[in-house]
Scaffold this motif. Structure first.
Motif, PDB file in Angstrom:
ATOM      1  N   THR A 103      -5.765  -0.206  -8.309  1.00 36.75           N
ATOM      2  CA  THR A 103      -7.011   0.186  -8.973  1.00 36.75           C
ATOM      3  C   THR A 103      -7.833   1.119  -8.091  1.00 36.75           C
ATOM      4  O   THR A 103      -8.373   2.122  -8.548  1.00 36.75           O
ATOM      5  N   ASP A 104      -7.915   0.790  -6.803  1.00 40.24           N
ATOM      6  CA  ASP A 104      -8.665   1.629  -5.865  1.00 40.24           C
ATOM      7  C   ASP A 104      -8.060   3.021  -5.739  1.00 40.24           C
ATOM      8  O   ASP A 104      -8.761   3.997  -5.435  1.00 40.24           O
ATOM      9  N   THR A 105      -6.734   3.132  -5.960  1.00 37.78           N
ATOM     10  CA  THR A 105      -6.043   4.420  -5.834  1.00 37.78           C
ATOM     11  C   THR A 105      -6.066   5.209  -7.142  1.00 37.78           C
ATOM     12  O   THR A 105      -5.671   6.377  -7.174  1.00 37.78           O
ATOM     13  N   GLY A 106      -6.518   4.577  -8.220  1.00 35.77           N
ATOM     14  CA  GLY A 106      -6.609   5.268  -9.504  1.00 35.77           C
ATOM     15  C   GLY A 106      -5.473   4.972 -10.460  1.00 35.77           C
ATOM     16  O   GLY A 106      -5.343   5.635 -11.502  1.00 35.77           O
ATOM     17  N   THR A 144      -5.376  -4.732  -6.801  1.00 36.96           N
ATOM     18  CA  THR A 144      -6.613  -4.174  -6.242  1.00 36.96           C
ATOM     19  C   THR A 144      -6.352  -2.830  -5.572  1.00 36.96           C
ATOM     20  O   THR A 144      -7.103  -1.857  -5.759  1.00 36.96           O
ATOM     21  N   LEU A 145      -5.283  -2.750  -4.783  1.00 39.06           N
ATOM     22  CA  LEU A 145      -4.923  -1.485  -4.129  1.00 39.06           C
ATOM     23  C   LEU A 145      -4.651  -0.396  -5.164  1.00 39.06           C
ATOM     24  O   LEU A 145      -5.055   0.761  -4.997  1.00 39.06           O
ATOM     25  N   ARG A 202       0.835  -1.199   0.000  1.00 36.02           N
ATOM     26  CA  ARG A 202       0.000   0.000   0.000  1.00 36.02           C
ATOM     27  C   ARG A 202       0.875   1.257   0.000  1.00 36.02           C
ATOM     28  O   ARG A 202       0.617   2.216  -0.732  1.00 36.02           O
ATOM     29  N   ARG A 228      -3.483  -8.604  -4.729  1.00 37.60           N
ATOM     30  CA  ARG A 228      -3.901  -7.564  -3.790  1.00 37.60           C
ATOM     31  C   ARG A 228      -3.273  -6.214  -4.166  1.00 37.60           C
ATOM     32  O   ARG A 228      -3.894  -5.164  -4.015  1.00 37.60           O
ATOM     33  N   ASP A 279      -7.718 -13.254 -12.257  1.00 34.75           N
ATOM     34  CA  ASP A 279      -8.407 -11.967 -12.298  1.00 34.75           C
ATOM     35  C   ASP A 279      -8.697 -11.508 -13.720  1.00 34.75           C
ATOM     36  O   ASP A 279      -9.655 -10.780 -13.967  1.00 34.75           O
TER      37      ASP A 279
END
Length: 969
Positions: free
Chosen positions: A52-55, A49-50, A16, A46, A355
């Motif tokens: 993608t969530d952050t842009g 995913t992190l 992260r 993971r 995925d």
């Protein structure tokens, strides 16, 4: 059952943090490592995913456990989500430059594309399973990671411990990167397994037993929990096979076919393989009962199941009204059966969906266990089916040739198909500048040829292998295979292949190598028919000319290169003409052949432009620059540099950029801009290292050594580095002279003299040819530093006629030391030819002043001052030394200034010894000689009469004269 997020909080926190850093413009390179089954892929998912969530954009690539994996496969996989990356990867196929230059151009393009793709919101590049990666992919990753520190790019890579040899080789470079982060993944602890059991509502008391049996490896924990067995855990193989017990034999057989194809499962390809396989329970039956399009009725009558558990009535339901099975119908029936088998395997936890939607084995270890359980004959049958299926599917060789070659190698190592596809795979790898992979496939082709191939066929394969080995820098292996190929070519009476074997290795100056190549080319020339092979004859002659030039046989090189050029004039192939021009230019690399070299450079440029050969254009402009330096035409030099810069920019040629920097360093030093010269040299060195061409990098030390000669000083640190660089220098005379030169410059005169002794007579014996000018200059320079008059005389005589040129000879101006007239004057002075030295220094000053060669103007004045001093012409010596000192002060050459000031002091002392009178006393002495009285002299010089009386007494004392009348007499 998926592995829960157990015991991975620290790793997730670090990932992260890396995502946040990249999003803010501080790139990161994270290597996730650990043993098989530890959860590296789970962490990579993971991270995605992190991100993608952050842009951040996300691109994924992976290597596969398949010897047929094409070069750069992980990058090509990532390019599916980054189309611009695919275009950058293709730049390696653009013409221009050698293998190293092509690869560097592609690496640079990829780095620039990823940097652009990452801006402004960020990009995560996931590269999995680097332990299976090819060396070229790892080299590209190193290049990209090096350039990503201040970008929005996050690289997350995974690798298995222990690391593979290629990974170990690149580790030191990664560890030096400030933004590199190592993320080793530990095993799960017993409390973490207990937490996992609680999440599944399983008895937590099982934790100690499971931890003991699995050593905390998440994959093994999951398989054990899925197995529903209390049997002792013997290992991954037993666990996987226990999972397979849930499947039918036909499902297992389809899964076995999938294991042959790799970790990821392509359902269409798997279907095609199954259609070509036989039912293990009915060895005479194919999975496809009607490969010839026959009726399904016979199969129904037989009442026997076919492979995959497809009953005859299933085939019949797909038949048309005439009972015929179409190819499409057979395909659909089998694809449905494959889908059902994969669904069952997914339910059993053996197969999973990734995925990106693709299917694959739950883990590489699962696939390995299934593959290992196959009987050898069954494995070979599936490999053969895979090879045939891939052939039917088709596609560019860069995508399929390696895989097909691999399957044939497993199915039948000595097959003609295996030989052909290995050869095609080698060509595809070669086109991607992946020479290590090309070598592997080339060796496979030779293995497949065995004893069944003809001598000519084996010779062709050996020559192709030798070319790839030479491109990869494996000169000894390449030459060995060239010799072996030549013997086979002779036996096959194929002189064209014999010539091809002699043309593989080029530019290697090791005596044993040159001797062997010359023997091969000599044999080829005796056997080649001028009417059948005119182009080959021209090329072989050019190769022999290059060899002769490198061995110092100047006259022989000129003779052979002239023959090669005349033969090439009859060819329509621009490559043949350029080869001959290159050989001729090298053979003429000496001061006296300037005009013809200038014409050859212009011809090379013209041919190269028409033939679209940027590397040949580069040579033409480099030769033009060298000729311009020899003429002292800095305007023509600058024009050539402009053209080289255009080539470097337009063609992305790193070699052109290196030559541009090298020549700019030379020009800057020539006119006295030392900071610019040193900066350009440093940039050239850094570029050479990044390309991986250490022959170019070694010239950095030679340049610094010559710079030290110009400024007159080398410190101990520089001396050590310069001498250490000789370990990588070619064993040629000019390189061997570097050690005594540096020792003499550093003041180690005894050491220098001992090293110099074998070379003192070289000017008497060295043939005119490549490196003649530089070698003789080096001998003369050392003779000057050692005050060796005898050797200096040899150099002075050898260089007669060269004084009208500047110091460049066609071999590439490492550094230009101005006019050769000044160089020859230095040797004339040391040898004692003082009158000739004065004339040469004056000519050299005229030449160097004309082009603004300020350091060498100053050195010319210093040399002239020393010559005048040796001739006892102290006024002239003083005037020249003062000019030298002023120039050294202006150019900030302190060590040369010290020498000029010391000479001025010596001139003053000598002047006083020759004439003890002061200037005023000399003036009074002159008037006394005319008969004037003290009063008259005082009036004439506006002095007091008493002062004149004092001067008279001093004059009589200094000249030991009894009275003033003695002055008159």
């Amino acid at each position: 059952m998926q592995t829960p997020a157990v015991g991975r909080h620290r790793e997730l926190a670090r990932l992260r943090a890396a995502v946040v850093a990249a999003a803010s413009g501080a790139g990161r390179f994270v290597l996730v490592s650990g043993p098989a089954g530890i959860g590296k892929s789970w962490l990579a998912e993971r991270a995605a995913t992190l991100a993608t969530d952050t842009g951040l954009r996300v691109a994924r690539g992976n290597a596969v456990d398949d010897a047929g994996m094409p070069p750069l496969w992980p990058w090509h996989r990532a390019a599916r989500e980054l189309p611009e990356l695919a275009a950058a990867l293709d730049t390696v196929t653009q013409p221009g430059g050698g293998p190293a230059a092509q690869r560097f151009r592609m690496f640079t393009e990829v780095a620039e594309v990823l940097t652009a793709a990452a801006a402004p919101s960020g990009l995560l590049l996931v590269l999995e399973d680097l332990h299976w990666s090819d060396p070229t992919s790892l080299a590209l990753l190193t290049h990209v990671a090096t350039d990503s520190a201040h970008t929005e790019l996050l690289i997350v890579a995974t690798t298995r411990d222990p690391m593979s040899d290629p990974l170990v080789a690149v580790q030191p470079a990664w560890l030096r990167l400030p933004h590199y982060r190592s993320l080793p993944v530990p095993a799960l602890s017993e409390p973490e397994i207990r937490y996992w059991l609680e999440q599944l509502e399983r008895p937590p008391t099982l934790a100690p037993h499971i931890h003991q049996r699995t050593a905390g490896t998440p994959l093994l924990v999951r398989l054990l929990l899925d197995s529903d067995t209390d049997d002792p855990l013997p290992g991954i193989h037993r666990l996987v096979l226990s999972q397979l017990e849930r499947l039918t034999p036909h499902d297992i057989d389809i899964l076995s076919a999938a294991s042959v194809l790799g970790e990821r499962i392509d359902q269409d390809l798997l279907t095609a393989v199954c259609l070509r396989a036989r039912d293990p329970h009915h060895p005479n039956r194919s999975l496809d009962p009607r490969p010839d399009g026959g009726s399904a009725r016979d199969d129904r009558d037989a009442g026997q199941p076919v492979l995959g558990g497809i009953q005859a009535d299933e085939w019949g339901s797909a038949a048309d009204e005439r009972g015929q099975l179409t190819a499409g119908a057979r395909w659909q029936v089998m694809r449905d059966r494959v889908s059902r088998a994969l669904d069952a395997a997914t339910a059993a936890g053996v197969v999973r969906r990734f995925d990106d939607g693709a299917l694959g084995f739950a883990h590489a270890l699962v696939r390995d266990a299934v593959y290992a359980d196959l009987a050898p004959s069954r494995r070979a049958e599936f490999h053969r089916g895979a090879a045939e299926a891939l052939c039917a599917v088709g596609g560019p060789d860069s995508a399929v040739a390696g895989a097909i070659a691999t399957h044939w190698r497993h199915a039948r190592p000595d097959s003609a198909q295996g030989r052909e596809w290995s050869r095609r795979a080698a060509r595809a790898a070669r086109a991607s500048a992946a020479h290590d992979e090309a070598i592997r496939f080339g060796q496979w082709a030779i293995d497949a040829a065995g004893v069944t191939a003809s001598d000519a066929e084996r010779a062709e394969l050996l020559i192709e292998l030798a070319r790839d080995e030479f491109a990869a820098g494996r000169v000894a292996a390449s030459l060995e295979h060239c010799v072996e190929a030549a013997e086979l070519a002779e036996q096959a009476e194929r002189p064209d292949l014999l010539a091809a074997a002699g043309l593989v290795v080029q530019g290697v100056t090791t005596p044993t190598v040159m001797t062997q190549l010359d023997m091969l080319c000599g044999k080829a020339l005796r056997l080649l028919d001028p009417d059948t092979h005119p182009d080959l004859i021209a090329r072989v002659l050019a190769q022999r000319a290059l060899s002769a030039a490198d061995r110092g046989l100047g006259a022989k090189a000129r003779e052979l290169s002239d023959e090669a050029l005349r033969a090439a004039r009859r060819s329509t192939d621009p490559d043949v003409a350029l080869d001959a021009i290159h050989a001729r230019h090298l053979a003429l690399s000496a001061p006296e052949f300037l005009d013809e070299r200038t014409e050859l450079a212009a011809e090379a440029i013209e041919i190269a432009v028409d033939a679209e050969q940027p590397l040949a254009q580069l040579w033409g402009y480099v030769w033009t620059a060298d000729a311009a330096l020899q003429r002292g035409d800095l305007s023509a030099l600058d024009d050539a540099l402009d053209h080289i810069e255009l080539l470097a920019d337009r063609r992305h040629l790193p070699l052109a950029r290196w030559h541009l920097l090298r020549l700019r360093a030379t020009r800057a030093v020539l006119v006295g801009d030392f900071p610019a010269g040193l900066a350009a040299d440093t940039a050239a060195f850094d570029l050479a290292v990044s390309i991986g061409d250490y022959s170019l990098a070694g010239l950095h030390h030679a340049f610094r050594g010559m710079y030290a000669v110009i400024v007159g000083h080398i410190d101990r640190v520089e001396l050590t580095a310069a001498l250490a660089s000789l370990a990588f220098a070619p064993k040629i005379t000019i390189a061997q002279l570097f050690a005594p030169m540096m020792h003499a410059l550093a003041g180690d005169l005894d050491e220098a003299a001992a090293l110099f002794e074998p070379f003192r007579t070289i000017p008497d014996t060295l043939e005119i040819g490549p490196r003649w000018s530089g070698t003789v200059y080096s001998v003369g320079l050392i003779a000057e530093l050692l005050a060796d008059a005898e050797t200096a005389d040899r150099v002075y005589r050898a260089m007669a006629g060269c004084e009208r040129y500047y110091s460049a000879d066609g071999t590439g101006a490492l550094i230009c030391v101005g006019s050769l007239a000044r160089v020859r004057a230095d040797n004339a002075r040391v040898a004692g030819h003082l009158a000739e030295a004065v004339d040469l220094y004056r000519d050299g000053l005229t030449m160097d002043i004309a082009i603004g060669a300020h350091p060498f103007i100053a050195l010319g004045h210093l040399g002239l001052a020393r010559t005048h001093y040796a001739r006892a012409d102290f006024p002239a010596a003083r005037a020249a030394a003062e000019q030298a000192a002023a120039a050294f002060r202006r150019l900030r050459m302190p060590h040369r200034l010290v020498a000029a000031d010391a000479l001025l002091r010596d001139i003053t002392t000598a002047t006083r010894a020759a004439d003890p009178l002061t200037p005023r006393e000399r003036e009074v002495h002159g008037l006394l000689a005319t008969g004037l009285s003290n009063r008259d002299i005082a009036a004439r010089l506006v002095l007091s009469e008493r002062t004149v009386e004092t001067h008279v007494r001093n004059i009589l004392t200094k000249l030991a004269l009894p009275n003033r009348n003695a002055i008159r007499r």
